[in-house]
Design a protein around this motif. Structure first.
Motif, PDB file in Angstrom:
ATOM      1  N   CYS A   6      25.394 -37.377 -17.816  1.00  0.00           N
ATOM      2  CA  CYS A   6      25.528 -36.358 -18.860  1.00  0.00           C
ATOM      3  C   CYS A   6      25.524 -34.932 -18.300  1.00  0.00           C
ATOM      4  N   GLN A   7      25.438 -34.798 -16.992  1.00  0.00           N
ATOM      5  CA  GLN A   7      25.242 -33.478 -16.392  1.00  0.00           C
ATOM      6  C   GLN A   7      26.545 -32.875 -15.863  1.00  0.00           C
ATOM      7  N   GLU A   8      26.690 -31.575 -16.089  1.00  0.00           N
ATOM      8  CA  GLU A   8      27.778 -30.826 -15.471  1.00  0.00           C
ATOM      9  C   GLU A   8      27.420 -30.559 -14.011  1.00  0.00           C
ATOM     10  N   LEU A   9      28.331 -30.858 -13.090  1.00  0.00           N
ATOM     11  CA  LEU A   9      28.078 -30.610 -11.676  1.00  0.00           C
ATOM     12  C   LEU A   9      28.605 -29.256 -11.219  1.00  0.00           C
ATOM     13  N   PHE A  10      29.537 -28.693 -11.968  1.00  0.00           N
ATOM     14  CA  PHE A  10      30.114 -27.405 -11.590  1.00  0.00           C
ATOM     15  C   PHE A  10      29.769 -26.372 -12.648  1.00  0.00           C
ATOM     16  N   PRO A  11      29.329 -25.183 -12.281  1.00  0.00           N
ATOM     17  CA  PRO A  11      29.313 -24.631 -10.919  1.00  0.00           C
ATOM     18  C   PRO A  11      28.005 -24.859 -10.159  1.00  0.00           C
ATOM     19  N   TRP A  12      27.215 -25.848 -10.556  1.00  0.00           N
ATOM     20  CA  TRP A  12      25.847 -25.962 -10.041  1.00  0.00           C
ATOM     21  C   TRP A  12      25.721 -26.803  -8.780  1.00  0.00           C
ATOM     22  N   LEU A  13      26.815 -27.362  -8.272  1.00  0.00           N
ATOM     23  CA  LEU A  13      26.709 -28.342  -7.192  1.00  0.00           C
ATOM     24  C   LEU A  13      25.939 -27.815  -5.980  1.00  0.00           C
ATOM     25  N   ASP A  14      26.202 -26.570  -5.570  1.00  0.00           N
ATOM     26  CA  ASP A  14      25.481 -26.041  -4.406  1.00  0.00           C
ATOM     27  C   ASP A  14      23.988 -25.946  -4.671  1.00  0.00           C
ATOM     28  N   GLN A  15      23.605 -25.603  -5.919  1.00  0.00           N
ATOM     29  CA  GLN A  15      22.192 -25.465  -6.256  1.00  0.00           C
ATOM     30  C   GLN A  15      21.533 -26.809  -6.540  1.00  0.00           C
ATOM     31  N   ILE A  16      22.315 -27.829  -6.816  1.00  0.00           N
ATOM     32  CA  ILE A  16      21.784 -29.189  -6.945  1.00  0.00           C
ATOM     33  C   ILE A  16      21.455 -29.737  -5.558  1.00  0.00           C
ATOM     34  N   THR A  17      22.352 -29.504  -4.621  1.00  0.00           N
ATOM     35  CA  THR A  17      22.199 -30.077  -3.279  1.00  0.00           C
ATOM     36  C   THR A  17      21.230 -29.290  -2.407  1.00  0.00           C
ATOM     37  N   LEU A  18      21.200 -27.971  -2.590  1.00  0.00           N
ATOM     38  CA  LEU A  18      20.415 -27.112  -1.708  1.00  0.00           C
ATOM     39  C   LEU A  18      18.947 -27.526  -1.586  1.00  0.00           C
ATOM     40  N   PRO A  19      18.218 -27.786  -2.687  1.00  0.00           N
ATOM     41  CA  PRO A  19      16.811 -28.170  -2.515  1.00  0.00           C
ATOM     42  C   PRO A  19      16.630 -29.480  -1.760  1.00  0.00           C
TER      43      PRO A  19
END
Length: 324
Positions: free
Chosen positions: A208-221
């Motif tokens: 159910c989640q949008e990956l863009f534009p958040w992909l970098d902030q999802i992966t970074l942690p």
């Protein structure tokens, strides 16, 4: 301590921001002994046009002490421009680095910050933008734990137990406006591989989640945690503080940032060597050279700003000061 700084520049607004970043670094930290690299994506099948900066801008950046670092977009390109910061790490020389989003103003000596490059960290100047929890969907715990499990990471040790279980700040979440580590190769290869894994084959808990534009902030942690890092300590307070200002847009800088940040911006912008080029940036021309920024600033009490950025943006748009 010597380290390099990396930012991304490309045709349009980012090339002007890169000039402002380089000029403010030279003014605010003349003792910086590392190298400022401006990574530039090159034309290729993932870009519909030419993403390279104008020759005039590149020459000015080099005069300001920056080195242009060309790189090829092999994973993201125009479909996800935020991926530039991930792919550019592959061509950065192997040495401790600090990545900065191009829309960052240097307001103090970054070279005086006591980094521990073996313990990576990233910016906490963020809101709870991801994940967005659906009423009957997976919660924060299920969503984040699925990602930690995907890459064999210890989820429990990443948590801030001072916050309740289903509250977003309990989980490691950064703004990707700055991050650092001792090895761009180690950090960048993991950042790229894991971003592609999440993008191409997301865990079912992310349905159910949008990956863009958040992909970098999802992966970074996940990358930071896997390399022995975590939330920044008080020794890094100058980032997003006295040494750097991640302003996002010039209207937001005028609306909410410190008097010192505004003064640095205006002093740098008056430099006769860069002013003719910066005037080609419509937002700079209006907000700084035509004094609209000061008028926009007068709309807000900087000591009592709205808690949500969107409220500030809406006010700026309503009053005709939203320029990028």
């Amino acid at each position: 301590m010597t380290f390099n700084i990396l930012a991304v520049g490309q045709s349009g607004r980012l090339e002007f921001e890169a000039i402002l970043l380089a000029a403010s670094l030279r003014q605010s930290d003349p003792g910086f002994s590392g190298q400022l690299y401006i990574a530039e994506p090159q034309p290729g099948p993932l870009w519909p046009g030419d993403p390279r900066m104008a020759d005039r801008s590149k020459a000015l950046l080099q005069d300001l002490g920056a080195q242009i670092l060309p790189f090829d977009s092999r994973a993201f390109g125009n479909a996800y421009p935020n991926g530039n910061k991930i792919e550019a790490l592959a061509v950065l020389p192997e040495a401790p680095f600090l990545f900065l989003d191009t829309d960052t103003l240097i307001t103090g000596p970054v070279s005086a910050i006591p980094f521990d490059f073996t313990r990576p960290s990233a910016s906490m100047k963020r809101e709870g933008t991801w994940p967005q929890i659906e009423l009957y969907g997976p919660g924060y715990v299920q969503t984040w734990k699925a990602l930690y499990d995907r890459f064999g990471l210890d989820y429990a040790s990443s948590l801030d137990l001072t916050h309740p279980e289903e509250y977003w700040q309990r989980h490691l979440y950064f703004n990707a406006g700055w991050f650092f580590h001792s090895s761009p190769k180690a950090f960048g290869s993991r950042f790229l591989a894991w971003s592609k894994s999440i993008c191409d084959d997301p865990p079912e808990e992310l349905v159910c989640q949008e990956l863009f534009p958040w992909l970098d902030q999802i992966t970074l942690p996940l990358v930071v945690h896997s390399l022995g890092g975590g939330r920044p300590g008080p020794e890094l307070a100058a980032l997003d503080g006295s040494a750097t200002c991640h302003y996002r847009t010039l209207p937001l800088l005028y609306a909410r940032e410190s008097d010192h940040a505004v003064a640095v911006l205006e002093e740098v912008a008056r430099d006769k060597t860069i002013r003719p080029t910066l005037r080609d940036w419509e937002a700079m021309k209006a907000m700084v050279y035509q004094n609209k920024g000061r008028k926009a600033r007068a709309l807000f009490d900087q000591n009592q700003l709205p808690h949500r950025e969107q409220v500030i943006r809406n006010t700026l748009k309503r009053e005709g000061y939203w320029l990028r």
